[in-house]
Design a protein around this motif. Sequence first.
Motif, PDB file in Angstrom:
ATOM      1  N   VAL A  19       0.864  -1.183   0.000  1.00 59.22           N
ATOM      2  CA  VAL A  19       0.000   0.000   0.000  1.00 59.22           C
ATOM      3  C   VAL A  19       0.897   1.230   0.000  1.00 59.22           C
ATOM      4  O   VAL A  19       1.718   1.415   0.900  1.00 59.22           O
ATOM      5  CB  VAL A  19      -0.935   0.032   1.229  1.00 59.22           C
ATOM      6  N   VAL A  20       0.765   2.051  -1.044  1.00 59.30           N
ATOM      7  CA  VAL A  20       1.550   3.276  -1.170  1.00 59.30           C
ATOM      8  C   VAL A  20       0.648   4.470  -0.887  1.00 59.30           C
ATOM      9  O   VAL A  20      -0.446   4.576  -1.460  1.00 59.30           O
ATOM     10  CB  VAL A  20       2.168   3.409  -2.580  1.00 59.30           C
ATOM     11  N   ASP A  85       2.434   0.825   3.618  1.00 61.97           N
ATOM     12  CA  ASP A  85       3.778   0.246   3.718  1.00 61.97           C
ATOM     13  C   ASP A  85       4.846   1.230   3.242  1.00 61.97           C
ATOM     14  O   ASP A  85       5.994   1.185   3.689  1.00 61.97           O
ATOM     15  CB  ASP A  85       3.886  -1.018   2.854  1.00 61.97           C
ATOM     16  N   VAL A  86       4.467   2.089   2.278  1.00 66.96           N
ATOM     17  CA  VAL A  86       5.382   3.068   1.688  1.00 66.96           C
ATOM     18  C   VAL A  86       4.679   4.418   1.654  1.00 66.96           C
ATOM     19  O   VAL A  86       3.518   4.509   1.240  1.00 66.96           O
ATOM     20  CB  VAL A  86       5.809   2.663   0.253  1.00 66.96           C
ATOM     21  N   LYS A 121       2.326   2.239   8.745  1.00 63.02           N
ATOM     22  CA  LYS A 121       2.964   1.208   9.563  1.00 63.02           C
ATOM     23  C   LYS A 121       4.205   1.764  10.271  1.00 63.02           C
ATOM     24  O   LYS A 121       4.888   2.646   9.732  1.00 63.02           O
ATOM     25  CB  LYS A 121       3.362   0.020   8.691  1.00 63.02           C
ATOM     26  N   PRO A 122       4.517   1.251  11.454  1.00 59.13           N
ATOM     27  CA  PRO A 122       5.707   1.729  12.179  1.00 59.13           C
ATOM     28  C   PRO A 122       6.994   1.588  11.378  1.00 59.13           C
ATOM     29  O   PRO A 122       7.900   2.419  11.487  1.00 59.13           O
ATOM     30  CB  PRO A 122       5.721   0.859  13.437  1.00 59.13           C
ATOM     31  N   ASP A 123       7.106   0.535  10.564  1.00 62.11           N
ATOM     32  CA  ASP A 123       8.329   0.298   9.801  1.00 62.11           C
ATOM     33  C   ASP A 123       8.174   0.651   8.325  1.00 62.11           C
ATOM     34  O   ASP A 123       8.927   0.179   7.481  1.00 62.11           O
ATOM     35  CB  ASP A 123       8.759  -1.164   9.933  1.00 62.11           C
ATOM     36  N   ALA A 124       7.192   1.495   7.993  1.00 63.29           N
ATOM     37  CA  ALA A 124       6.963   1.880   6.607  1.00 63.29           C
ATOM     38  C   ALA A 124       8.191   2.574   6.020  1.00 63.29           C
ATOM     39  O   ALA A 124       8.919   3.271   6.742  1.00 63.29           O
ATOM     40  CB  ALA A 124       5.750   2.798   6.512  1.00 63.29           C
TER      41      ALA A 124
END
Length: 281
Positions: A19-20, A85-86, A121-124
């Motif tokens: 998901v961008v 995610d990005v 997300k925390p780690d995106a």
Amino acid sequence: RAYSDAIYSALQQQVNPTVVLDLSDFCLGACLASKLGASKIVSLEGRLDADVVANFAQTNQSSISIAVCRAEQLTLEVIGGRAADVVVAEPYFEVLEGWHLQEALNLYNTIRHLKSKSVVKPDARIVPSWCRIVGVLIQSNQLNAAYTACDSIRGFNHASANRAGARFHDLSLPMFQYDYTTLCDTIELGYLDFQHLDGSVTETTVRMATTAPGRCDALLVWLEYSYFVINDRYHRQSVRMLEHSKVVTAGDEFIVTSKIGGINGGLEDHTFNTQFIVVDG
């Protein structure tokens, strides 16, 4: 090309369907992500740009969804139920265009807010992932003539105008249109990490030593982002005019303290304090 390569690198680091989220006020990041094969894209747009994105998505049979709202209004439901995610940004924002430090802080705070709401997300992966705040001391006869107090001319007293004008020592100018000479090497004044942001206040103090004699009129400040570096021909830069120009020789020093974060402990505030010091010998 640099922006496209950075987005491609972020997409390659994802394992599952990605998901961008494009936070810019135009659809360049979303369009590039679509061309690079992203499976789901959400583009944050104002009403004026929404049609542009819709036409692109239809023409290219792309999976871009359009969110017509402000960034702080985004929710998981708005972006389709899955956290991003990005995250991509240009990172120029319509409201702040031309004031680049404020743009960078806006991006930082927006990402921090969206992570707190689990929209991101925390780690995106963030594009850009960081920016350096850099500066150089300059002499400019044009700036000095235009943005400093003027004496009485033909009997007209400029005292009232001078008092008002003295408050406007922070400027945003297309410096390629002005003649100026650099008096020192370019130096890093601060740093923002969009990838690993914690909201903490940062303070940096650096010494800027002059490398040539002249008259120091201003501190020129600009940003260098992770996926591209902009030199001093940049279309606009922040200019901190000294209250009084200083005649310098090679080896004289300025101390520049940059503080990102204010009395409330948040990154919404920022200050740059400049102090002139002459080094003995």
